[in-house]
Each structure stands twice: as C-alpha cells, then as structure tokens.
Enzyme design. Structure first.
Site, PDB file in Angstrom:
ATOM      1  N   HIS A 179       0.855  -1.137   0.083  1.00 10.38           N
ATOM      2  CA  HIS A 179      -0.104  -0.089   0.000  1.00 10.38           C
ATOM      3  C   HIS A 179       0.821   1.177   0.095  1.00 10.38           C
ATOM      4  O   HIS A 179       2.038   1.056  -0.070  1.00 10.38           O
ATOM      5  CB  HIS A 179      -1.087   0.014   1.131  1.00 10.38           C
ATOM      6  CG  HIS A 179      -1.901  -1.386   1.090  1.00 10.38           C
ATOM      7  ND1 HIS A 179      -3.141  -0.883   1.438  1.00 10.38           N
ATOM      8  CD2 HIS A 179      -1.954  -2.382   0.822  1.00 10.38           C
ATOM      9  CE1 HIS A 179      -3.943  -1.935   1.111  1.00 10.38           C
ATOM     10  NE2 HIS A 179      -3.197  -3.203   0.628  1.00 10.38           N
ATOM     11  N   CYS A 366     -15.606 -20.196   3.188  1.00  8.17           N
ATOM     12  CA  CYS A 366     -14.665 -21.439   3.737  1.00  8.17           C
ATOM     13  C   CYS A 366     -14.981 -22.530   2.915  1.00  8.17           C
ATOM     14  O   CYS A 366     -16.286 -22.662   2.769  1.00  8.17           O
ATOM     15  CB  CYS A 366     -14.781 -21.651   5.132  1.00  8.17           C
ATOM     16  SG  CYS A 366     -13.857 -23.125   5.535  1.00  8.17           S
ATOM     17  N   ALA A 399     -20.271 -34.206   0.569  1.00  5.27           N
ATOM     18  CA  ALA A 399     -21.829 -33.953   0.691  1.00  5.27           C
ATOM     19  C   ALA A 399     -22.435 -34.836   1.659  1.00  5.27           C
ATOM     20  O   ALA A 399     -23.267 -34.532   2.543  1.00  5.27           O
ATOM     21  CB  ALA A 399     -22.405 -33.939  -0.781  1.00  5.27           C
ATOM     22  N   ARG A 436      -2.237 -31.404  -1.481  1.00  2.31           N
ATOM     23  CA  ARG A 436      -3.503 -31.101  -1.112  1.00  2.31           C
ATOM     24  C   ARG A 436      -3.852 -32.098   0.073  1.00  2.31           C
ATOM     25  O   ARG A 436      -5.002 -32.332   0.443  1.00  2.31           O
ATOM     26  CB  ARG A 436      -4.223 -31.506  -2.384  1.00  2.31           C
ATOM     27  CG  ARG A 436      -4.279 -30.578  -3.514  1.00  2.31           C
ATOM     28  CD  ARG A 436      -5.096 -30.978  -4.758  1.00  2.31           C
ATOM     29  NE  ARG A 436      -6.541 -30.312  -4.591  1.00  2.31           N
ATOM     30  CZ  ARG A 436      -7.507 -30.455  -5.083  1.00  2.31           C
ATOM     31  NH1 ARG A 436      -7.372 -31.764  -5.866  1.00  2.31           N
ATOM     32  NH2 ARG A 436      -8.737 -30.156  -4.814  1.00  2.31           N
TER      33      ARG A 436
END
Length: 678
Positions: A179, A366, A399, A436
C-alpha cells in the site's frame, strides 16, 4: 483436594492483554481482510453479522476494513469499506455496538492503495504513487505524487481515522505492505530524489506524517497500530535490516502503539501466494522465525497473522513470547467459535482451517463452512428440528458427510451407507496429491463429529433400494458423487483418469499427456505428481490459460512448479479423439480459436473432464418417494422447515456431484442449507 485450575488459568491463549487503555480478554484476534461483504462501501447487515459471529465466538478483537479507503482515489473498483466520507459513521457505530456487546474489541484498517488502486473503475481517478513504477498485478501506471497530493492524502488518513473513532471503534491500523505507505518505504517503488526518497529517514517521512496527523486527530488514548512489513524478501526491496531500521524510526517518533508483522510483498499473484498469504504449497506459519527475530530488536507489542491455522501453533507462539496477540484470520473463517471451544475444553471440535485458500477465491466462503459470509441466512450452529425423524444418507464423500452431520445435529436418527471401505469420497483422491493432503481435515473433522453424534456409519455397504426401504426412513439423501466423465471422448478406453494415477491404480509412464477439461486442481495435481516422479509431462486445456478455475494463490503456485519441472503446456485446444499408433497413443485436438486440427503422441494419456453423476439408487427410489425426488429450489434457498412425510413414506433429495460435477464447497453448502431445514 484442590480444585483443578480452569482452562483460562493454564492456557496462555486465554490470558488478557492490554495496549494503553484497551484491554483484550484473550490473545486471539482476526486481522483485517477484504471480505467483499460491504454494500457500496458501507458495513451493513451482512458485514456486521460476519464480524459479530467471531465476537460471539469469543475472540479478543476483530479487525475490519481490509484496504479500507481513506481517499476517493484509493479504490480497486469495489469490495472495500469507504472511509472517505461521514456517511460511514452510523454504520460503524452499529457494528461497534454489536461487537462490544459480546465483549470483544474492534479496530479498522485505514489505508490508501497508492499504485494498487485502479483508474478504470469506481471513481475513475488517476492512480497515485511515490514514483511512476507500475504494479504488475494491478497494471495501472501511476502519477508521481506532488506536495499537494501528499498533503491531501495525509489529511485524508487523519479524517478516516477520526471517523472510525466517532463510530465507536477501539482504534485504527495503517498498513505498509504493497500500500501507499509501504510504497514510500520500499526502494523498489520509491525512486524519489527529494525529501521523501533515498535514505530510510526520507522514505519513512510520508508514513511518519500520516501517523502524526492521525494521532493529533484521534488523541493519545486511541490505539493506533501499523501493519508492517518486516522483510520484503526480494533483493531490490527492503530486507530485514532495512525494515528494522524503518521500524525503529517509527518507534522513536512515538505515534504508534504496536506492530502487526507481515512478510513479503503483494505486487504479483505469486508474491501474494508464496511471500505474503501462504497457500497450499507453503508450510503452516512460515514467517514465525522472522517475527521472532524482529521481536528481539523492537520494543512495541506485536501482532502476527500468517498461516496460523491451528490452536497448537497459536498457543506455542504466545507461550514463547514471539507475539502478544496472534491472528487466526482464515482459521476464524473456518470456525468463528474457536475461543469458546477452547474455553469449554472442546478444542478437538474446532473445525480446522485446511489451507485451501478458497476464502481468497470466493470471498469469504470457507471450503467447508457454508455459513461463513452467509450469517444473515445461515447459522453457524444447527437448530434442532421440531420432530425427530429417521434419515438415511447414501454416500460418504463431503456432501454425504455434511448431510449426515447436519441431520444428526438436528436431532434425527441417521444411518450413513458408504460403498467404499473408507469415508471421504473424491477427497481421498485429491489428498493423494502431496500439496493437497491437508484437505483430509475436511473428512477427519466430520468423522469425529459423526462419532460424537452417534451416527450409524456402515462402510463397505453398497446401498440397494430394498435395504434403504428396510430402514423405514422419513428422509433419504443421495450423495453418491460421481465417476470420471470420459463418455464424450472417442478412444476413451485407451486413456487413464486422474483418479487412476493419483491413487496409484495405474502407474505413470515415461511420457504423459494430461488433458485438463475443467481448469480445477485435479489435472494440475496429477501433472505435478507425474513430473515429480521424473516423467516427461505435457498438459493441454481448451481454456485460454492453465488453472483457470483456481484461486490466484493456487494457479500461480502450480504454474511456478510447472516451469521448474519443465511441464509443457498447450492452451485453447480441445481433445477430440485418441487412437493407438504402434507403441504410443495419438491425441487429436481441435484449436478453439481457428478450428485447426493438430496431433500429439505420448505413451500415456490421462483425462480429466469432471464427473458423471453416480445416481442409480436415486432413480430406483424416486418413484417410491413422497416428493418424486424433487428438491424445490425456492425451499432450499429460503423456505421454512420441511413438513415431515406421511407415515410409511419418505422424502428423497439428491445433492453434490450426484447431481452435477462441482467443487467441495458446492457440495457442502448444498448439504448444509438443505438438511438444516429437513
């Protein structure tokens, strides 16, 4: 016998701390970040509820306003709080009242983006910077600031800070990294030869003017901090020693009360991913060593947030005195009730941050907490149902696990059928890729919750219609996922799938062509996995770039590793046919732009094209159900609790990849919002 000490008495994370007159009830904070929940630059209901949930969850302070605008020419086009006018004050007051009502503090980041702003959206004003040095990521050519620009923006900082105080906030924080203040501090972006460039004292001058003006405007009692880069991590920037010298200048001037330590820079996607906001390729808490070094050389209190995903790391950091307040920002997107769970002795029930960086891609969602950022429509705690029902969930992927968890939290009796020997579904494939592996936390947390809730889990159990009916269910949720989609491809029988390769079912050959028809992580992970084994790999996609459906953090890191390992790439080509040619396979492609045909040979061709729904059981049960297996869209999006079916009948719903090929978040969100009403 003496009473056992309370959790608070023995946990350093729960010790109080004070900066000036501001008392923090514990050591855990959420630092400023761009949630994109504002409405026209104002923190209205969605924004307030998002931060209120963290305050309700017990943290010491939530910090709002990531990159909040001090000036009209500090916009990147939307998604920032606008502190440049008085219209924001009543909204800040409403937010502060909510946060304080739960015993937490609230501060705001006040900032000018400098060259990180845009000239091509929002207010369409010229971008300003210390020097005419273009940022690669934001791509604007800035105007070099003159004395009038400097005077105006210093005044804007002070005005913005005053508005925060008028709104009842407990303090403000500026930010250096990337910034405007940081652009003056860094020799990479400050090429000036006047009193604002050259020596550390000159480069610090603008920042000192800003903090002096803020202090004069808000008074001595208000906490004023600075989110401060302690090392840019690049040869032509501010190294640790230069940053330390700058920090001592700010300490000496006496206008700031703490340093919020950050590392690296943010002028490219790769810099953000690997030197500022650690993603899946970075280890947890990668900058703590540098922060500890900075601690030994400075006097003011310290905050740090940077990949602090778990309570154990946070506790160690506080216990060892590395910082005074620890930022668990992304961890609180995963679970805003971290502190309350620690205090109740339920640390094992904290929903883990798995480092997927999904919250940086689809802000602030999330990957496995559907309620984050949706507090106005979804609760973080599941409400009990008005009537206890029998629920059968078919499928133990993300799921199905979420459906079973939510149904059980509702008070229903739940049976979960999973055909495989282990729960996890496609996440078992995804986590076979080393980068992962932390995604397994999505599965592990839910298994633990299902065990706590007493769900009847039956693995190695292929659900058939008669067995399902034999359970006499009121609800049946089909979450059977999908199988790799290769039906579209002529010669598919000659190819392997990403699932085959990552799980080790099929070994990689010497030279491999990977076709990525989705732009998600699966094909890229497979290509990387093969190249790390020493295979020669080429990846092809019909998209105009690799990894197009990934967050900027993931795509830049994958592309870097592709370059390091020599993975070749071909874009804008669609795979049409695979044929055998002697000992090799030949792939025929069609160019997406020209229609021209091309061919490529390889020993092995691996195809990723999403999944086909594995929904046989759904179709078998549909005509037997009370609702013909139809899930009403309006009901799912906002309807009241569903009416229970008549005795002897059941409601049937299908979710996740059993409907269509999507991502983990989509599956979990669908399960949560449906089952929380059943």
């Amino acid at each position: 016998m003496a009473d056992r000490p309370s959790v608070a008495a023995r946990d350093p994370l729960l010790e109080p701390f004070a900066i000036k007159k501001l008392r923090f009830r514990n050591r855990i904070v959420s630092t400023s970040h761009a949630s994109m929940l504002d409405e026209g630059g104002l923190p209205r209901e969605r924004y307030q509820r998002y931060h209120e949930e963290k305050a309700r969850g017990g943290l010491a302070m939530t910090m709002i306003g990531g990159s909040a605008m001090t000036s009209p020419d500090s916009s990147w086009g939307g998604g920032q709080l606008d502190l440049s006018s008085d219209r924001i004050v009543p909204h800040l007051a409403a937010l502060a009242e909510r946060i304080h009502g739960h015993g937490a503090a609230v501060m705001c980041q006040v900032s000018h983006l400098g060259r990180r702003a845009t000239s091509y959206a929002a207010n369409w004003l010229p971008v300003l910077a210390p020097s005419r040095v273009r940022e690669v990521r934001n791509r604007n050519f800035p105007k070099e600031m003159d004395d009038a620009d400097i005077a105006r923006i210093v005044r804007d900082y002070a005005d913005a800070a005053l508005r925060c105080v008028q709104g009842g906030l407990d303090g403000v924080e500026t930010v250096t990294g990337g910034h405007l203040i940081g652009q003056f501090l860094s020799p990479r972006t400050n090429r000036r030869t006047d009193g604002f460039g050259g020596s550390p004292e000159n480069r610090a001058r603008f920042g000192l003017m800003v903090h002096e003006a803020i202090r004069k405007r808000v008074g001595d009692d208000v906490v004023v901090g600075i989110r401060f880069v302690i090392d840019e991590g690049v040869a032509d920037g501010s190294d640790f020693e230069d940053c330390l010298q700058l920090a001592r200048i700010f300490e000496r001037e006496g206008h700031i009360d703490y340093f919020n330590c950050i590392y690296g820079r943010m002028d490219t996607d790769l810099a953000l991913a690997e030197d500022n906001m650690p993603g899946m390729f970075q280890r947890s808490a990668p900058y703590l060593g540098k922060v500890a070094q900075f601690r030994r050389e400075t006097e003011l209190p310290l905050i740090h947030a940077g990949g602090i995903r778990d309570v154990a790391t946070a506790r160690h950091t506080i216990r060892e005195g590395v910082v005074d307040l620890i930022g668990m920002t992304r961890a609180h997107i995963a679970d805003p009730h971290i502190v309350n769970k620690i205090m109740r002795g339920e640390e094992e029930r904290i929903r883990p941050c798995v480092g997927a960086s999904y919250c940086l891609y689809k802000k602030v969602n999330c990957i496995h907490n559907a309620a984050s950022g949706r507090e106005t429509v979804l609760g973080h705690e599941v409400e009990p149902a008005s009537r206890r029902l029998k629920a059968v969930v078919i499928g133990g992927g993300p799921a199905g696990l979420e459906a079973a968890r939510v149904c059980a939290e509702r008070g229903h009796a739940v049976v979960l059928f999973e055909a495989a020997p282990k729960l996890g579904g496609q996440l078992l494939v995804a986590t076979a890729a080393a980068e992962r592996r932390d995604l397994m936390g999505i599965v592990d947390w839910r298994i633990s919750e299902l065990e706590r809730l007493g769900v009847d889990i039956r693995t190695n159990c292929y659900a058939e219609a008669d067995a399902v009916r034999g359970e006499e269910p009121d609800l049946v949720i089909v979450a059977t996922g999908g199988i790799p989609d290769t039906d579209w491809l002529e010669g598919a029988e000659l190819c392997d799938t990403v699932w085959d390769v990552l799980t080790g079912t099929v070994p990689g050959k010497s030279d491999v062509l990977v076709y990525d028809g989705t732009g998600r992580q699966a094909a890229a992970s497979c290509a990387l996995h093969l190249a790390q084994q020493g295979k020669s790999v080429c990846i092809a996609t019909p998209d105009d770039a690799l990894a197009i459906e990934m967050s900027y953090i993931d795509k830049s890191s994958f592309r870097k590793r592709f370059a390091e390992l020599g993975i070749r790439s071909i874009v804008e080509v669609r795979l049409e046919k695979v044929e055998r040619r002697g000992n090799t396979l030949q792939a025929t492609f069609r160019n997406e732009l020209t229609g021209a045909e091309s061919r490529l040979e390889a020993s092995q061709i691996v195809v990723e094209h999403g999944t086909l729904p594995a929904a046989d059981i759904y179709h078998e049960l549909r005509h037997l159900s009370a609702n013909d297996g139809v899930t009403d869209v309006a009901f799912m999006m906002g309807g009241e609790e569903a009416t229970a079916p008549a005795p002897g009948s059941f409601l049937l719903h299908r979710i996740g990849d059993a409907v269509s090929s999507r991502d983990v978040y989509s599956s979990i969100y669908e399960a949560y919002r449906l089952c929380s009403k059943l």
